[in-house]
Design an enzyme around this catalytic site. Structure first.
Site, short mmCIF file in Angstrom:
data_model
loop_
_atom_site.label_atom_id
_atom_site.label_comp_id
_atom_site.label_asym_id
_atom_site.label_seq_id
_atom_site.Cartn_x
_atom_site.Cartn_y
_atom_site.Cartn_z
N HIS A 577 56.21 30.30 50.34
CA HIS A 577 57.61 30.41 50.52
C HIS A 577 58.18 31.00 48.93
O HIS A 577 58.88 31.64 48.82
CB HIS A 577 58.42 29.27 51.05
CG HIS A 577 58.75 29.43 52.31
ND1 HIS A 577 58.88 28.46 53.29
CD2 HIS A 577 58.72 30.61 53.38
CE1 HIS A 577 59.24 28.74 54.39
NE2 HIS A 577 58.90 30.13 54.47
N GLU A 817 29.43 53.00 50.89
CA GLU A 817 29.71 51.68 50.83
C GLU A 817 28.55 50.86 50.29
O GLU A 817 28.66 49.85 50.02
CB GLU A 817 30.20 51.16 51.94
CG GLU A 817 31.50 51.99 52.64
CD GLU A 817 31.80 51.61 53.97
OE1 GLU A 817 32.56 50.77 54.34
OE2 GLU A 817 31.13 52.16 55.12
N ASP A 841 34.11 47.80 49.88
CA ASP A 841 32.66 47.12 50.20
C ASP A 841 31.66 47.75 49.10
O ASP A 841 30.88 46.73 49.07
CB ASP A 841 32.42 47.84 51.72
CG ASP A 841 32.65 47.20 52.66
OD1 ASP A 841 32.90 45.86 52.68
OD2 ASP A 841 32.91 47.59 53.68
#
Length: 954
Positions: A577, A817, A841
């Protein structure tokens, strides 16, 4: 608990399919004024990521973090579908608990609904409920279990007959607060009934406060009218809460083991009535996890239990709860085990010792989490501030943490250290302590009311109002009063009540660090401060950067935004918060920076970068001047960037770099174009597959892809073929459990196991893109063999489908990747049409760092020179064959990385739609020669930190 108002529940809804049901849910949130229309897309996006079906006919649709901008205020709407809906994962749903969440409140709802998931018949009851009250009761009221613990047992009592034993059991229940005097009187009027095996039974529903079961046993076996008296059960019955205990008692008698309760100690009695066999071996293990057995450690425990060669049961030592299967995740979570509580594991048969040793060892090691030893007496009182480490943060050196609220701040620090609340644990005058507590709570409420009145509105007022409701919670008050009645001081009783409630909220928290529990403790410290007369130190009059251990929401609400230039915390996450409020107030914030930041001296100058999550204490004059320049130009840049968003992506000297959008859903294509996208550089097509209970057919896929292609209006679409696997499985495409799904059967590897699915997707894309530019790329390719296997299917389709019925401007490429793919780029470049580098990745595989790791993720930096060299090799290989290269990972929108990528020769940057104007603006700030110099400089460094430092200086 989840509380539902009368107007929050809609009965008798009907829908033909889950899409229509989700649309109704979105409309209900909109009509209630909770969300703007755009939140509907967020609900669909969440379902595309993973189904929100919980179990027992309940689903909890909620938006993605990106859709929170459409939430006006937090709220819930419950829609009942008596006829049911088939959800996209194949499950039957009768109730949607639809959440408009400004943060991660859906985790709280999940925790509160956990008790519903294993209750038999709940689905039918939800479908048949004919009133809002009935639905609310089924969802909100956790099942009550009859109490059975050491305090309800009365063993070896000097009684003369079964009547005295029955009264002794009733009296023990009264002493435990479960019944009143009328219950004892009702038991006195009854004659216990014989159960057999020396056990007798009596019960009443009169005067019951809490359902409970007691057992009174005599010092020596007594002679009864029908058979010996070796124990009398006394039941305080209420509803059906006692049925589970009676079932276990019946099972004990059926096994002929009832006599074992006579002369048994407390632990043995509780063990037998929990369902543990007398022949079972048992061991105990204390829960050391800070937030108890919430989802993640519970899953680890279940996995260890499943690896054993025999069934293992587990129960809490406290209470008379049933021993449940340690291999059941819902059962283990349902124990609600908190830090410090003891678990009792049991198993029987050959090898039980080794099996129990394995599970106890796993619990002791923390079940995948870092844990601290449990210190009796200290874990249930308020933590006092630890000594600040003497070693300061190095001067003029960037310190990486978590980005929480964007913006740049420069100024002197003011360290607001957590106050030390010193108070006596015990007090003699309970009446006086209760009055002190009442006055302190009233003062706390008055403080919050004043803050609400002076707050700037919006999320600040909402959260402060929620704090006011927390502080007015009668259950908290009652828990504190009970502590005072037991001899505790007002301070100790209040903090024990707060801490217990906070731990209960933390119990089922996921990796988001239980932000709501932080709210409770924030409220608790407010009252504790009044009781102890502790006031926070006064901040300086001049502008400053506030440094705290963890900033509570009420702290943020009191900030003078004219003076507080930034927030820096030692703890916390980007979804707390405090972070939400910092963003709402426009205050740059960096959180989770570690305890060393609390050792900063007041007045030390600090540069705080809320976008990169970095701070630099005592910066050099040169670094400070650069930061000041960045600060002044930031607002101007954002305005100018948006105004020029439709210009082509070009460097200052005109070098062309296409800027495209990464999309997770075709519905967002038009918005990306409006933000200046020159195409879609990455369409994650798995959303279509995740949104259906079975593999989507050709027509379904064509319709989805065509939506994006039409919105692009001639701009190119780069679609990634289905990229799922062990880490994100499909319900209709099961994949065996893998120890490391990131290195397992996923991407193109998985697609090639069912080539007909890949063929349908190829055909759908080609059919949808008639007359339009189409680029298709294959994920997770490791070498040329995988590309060729997919290309053979692709080439056959090009030959089969008439040219007037398919795309003709089409290319087939691969994502870079896997490091092996970059290293073998020359062989691939000879056959592919393009490369698109997935830097997220590629970085984690190159550096062997999981980008979601809580401690190491900050080190998974795509500007690491090893990653940059792989990018350079890829670009060089592609350009040698006249092929283009794009980047579709987060590195493409990193302001420092953009010139480096351009200098390495990248032809396209595909980024989040919101980043497109800023990336185009960044391109206009440098020319190609400068970009190449920056690329050479970056490649010459040895670490990512050195790269960023060198780029800042150049």
């Amino acid at each position: 608990m989840l509380t539902l108002g009368h107007n929050d529940i809609m009965l008798g809804c009907r829908a033909n399919d889950w899409h229509a049901a989700l649309d109704q849910a979105a409309a209900a949130l909109g009509e209630a004024g909770l969300v703007a229309p755009g939140y509907r897309d967020g609900l669909y996006d969440r379902e595309a990521q993973s189904s929100t079906f919980l179990g027992n006919a309940i689903a909890i649709p909620h938006g993605t973090p990106e859709s929170r901008e459409h939430v006006k205020r937090t709220g819930v709407r419950v829609l009942q579908f008596p006829e049911g809906i088939e959800w996209h994962d194949g499950n039957r749903v009768h109730v949607l608990v639809t959440i408009a969440a400004q943060s991660d409140e859906h985790l709280d709802i999940l925790r509160q609904l956990t008790h519903v998931l294993d209750r038999e018949g709940v689905a039918d009851k939800l479908a048949a409920a004919d009133s809002r009250t009935a639905v609310a009761s089924l969802l909100s009221k956790a099942p009550v279990e009859a109490r059975l613990d050491a305090d309800t047992l009365c063993l070896k009592f000097p009684a003369r007959d079964h009547l005295e034993l029955a009264l002794a059991g009733a009296a023990r229940l009264r002493q435990a607060g479960c019944v009143d005097a009328t219950f004892v009187a009702a038991v006195a009027e009854q004659t216990p009934r014989a159960l057999g095996q020396g056990l007798w039974f009596t019960s009443s529903t009169v005067g019951v406060n809490t359902p409970a079961l007691s057992l009174a046993t005599p010092e020596t076996s007594l002679e009864g009218h029908q058979e010996p008296v070796q124990g009398v059960f006394c039941l305080a019955a209420q509803g059906d809460a006692h049925l589970g205990l009676l079932e276990r008692l019946a099972a004990l008698l059926d096994s002929g083991s009832g006599e074992a309760l006579f002369n048994a100690d407390v632990a043995t009695v509780l063990a037998r009535l929990s369902g543990e066999s007398a022949s079972a071996q048992t061991v105990r293990a204390r829960v050391l996890n800070a937030h108890g057995l919430h989802a993640r450690p519970a899953k680890q425990l279940v996995q260890v239990a499943r690896q054993q060669t025999m069934p293992i049961k587990v129960r809490l030592l406290e209470g008379g709860g049933e021993a449940v299967s340690a291999a059941s995740l819902t059962k283990v979570i349902g124990l609600g085990a908190r830090r410090g509580q003891l678990l009792v594991f049991s198993a029987e048969g050959e090898g039980a010792d080794a099996a129990l040793e394995a599970v106890v060892g796993a619990v002791g090691e923390g079940l995948g989490e870092k844990v601290l030893p449990f210190e009796e007496g200290r874990d249930h009182t308020q933590d006092t501030p630890r000594e600040i480490p003497l070693e300061p943060l190095p001067e003029d050196t960037p310190h990486q943490a978590v980005a929480a609220s964007p913006g740049l701040a420069i100024g002197p620090v003011f360290v607001m250290r957590t106050p030390r609340f010193e108070y006596a644990e015990r007090a003699e005058d309970a009446v006086h302590e209760k009055r002190r507590l009442e006055r302190a709570i009233e003062a706390g409420i008055e403080q919050l009311e004043a803050l609400v009145r002076s707050a700037p509105g919006g999320e600040v007022s909402e959260i402060l109002s929620m704090h006011e409701e927390m502080l007015d919670d009668p259950e908290l008050h009652q828990a504190a009063r009970e502590g005072i009645e037991e001899g505790m001081s007002a301070e100790a009783a209040w903090w024990a009540a707060i801490d217990t409630a906070a731990r209960a909220q933390e119990m089922l928290a996921d990796r988001l660090l239980a932000e709501r529990a932080a709210d409770l403790r924030d409220v608790g410290r407010r009252v504790l401060g009044v009781l102890c007369g502790v006031e926070l130190p006064t901040p300086p009059d001049e502008p400053y950067i506030l440094v705290m251990d963890d900033v509570g929401p009420s702290d943020v609400a009191q900030l003078d935004t004219q003076k507080v230039r930034g927030l820096l915390t030692a703890r916390g996450g980007a979804t707390a918060h405090s972070a939400i409020l910092a963003r709402a107030l426009g205050i740059p914030a960096v959180v989770g920076a570690g305890e060393r930041v609390l050792g900063l001296e007041n007045g030390v100058e600090l540069i705080l970068d809320g976008e990169r999550g970095r701070v630099v204490p005592a910066p050099s004059l040169e670094r400070r001047q650069r930061a000041e320049l960045s600060l002044k130009e930031r607002e101007r840049l954002e305005r100018e960037a948006y105004a020029a968003r439709f210009e082509e992506g070009r460097t200052r000297d005109g070098h062309r770099v296409e800027v495209a959008a990464n999309l997770g859903n075709t519905a967002h294509t038009a918005d990306a174009v409006e933000r200046g996208a020159e195409g879609v550089g990455l369409l994650r097509t798995e959303f279509i597959f995740m949104a259906h209970a079975q593999a989507p057919d050709l027509d379904t896929q064509v319709a989805e892809y065509r939506q994006a292609i039409e919105a692009l209006d001639g701009r190119p679409l780069v679609a990634r073929t289905l990229d799922v696997g062990g880490d994100k499985p499909l319900p209709y495409w099961p994949v065996p459990q893998e120890d490391n799904p990131f290195l397992g059967l996923r991407g193109i590897r998985l697609a090639l196991t069912q080539p007909e699915v890949l063929e349908t997707q190829f055909r759908a894309l080609l059919t949808a893109a008639v007359g339009k530019p189409l680029r298709i790329m294959l994920p997770m390719v490791k070498d040329i063999a995988e590309f060729r296997a997919a290309k053979s299917i692709f080439d056959r389709l090009l030959a089969e489908i008439p040219e007037n019925e398919r795309a003709t401007d089409v290319q087939l490429g691969v994502m870079i990747e896997v490091p092996s793919c970059a290293l073998l780029a020359p062989s691939l470049a000879a056959e592919v049409d393009f490369f698109s580098i997935g830097t997220n990745d590629l970085t984690q595989y190159t550096l062997a760092i999981d980008r979601g790791h809580p401690e190491l993720s900050a080190q998974a930096d795509g500007l690491h020179p090893a990653v940059l060299r792989l990018i350079q090799m890829t670009v060089d290989a592609a350009h040698a064959q006249g092929k283009w290269v794009g980047v579709c990972g987060e590195l493409g929108s990193d302001a420092q990385a953009v010139p480096v990528l351009v200098g390495l020769g990248v032809d396209e940057l595909s980024v989040a739609a919101r980043q497109i104007p800023l990336v185009k603006a960044r391109l206009r700030e440098f020319d190609l020669a400068e970009a190449r110099r920056q690329a050479e400089l970056a490649l010459a460094q040895s670490t990512s930190e050195a790269v960023r430092d060198a780029l800042e200086r150049c």
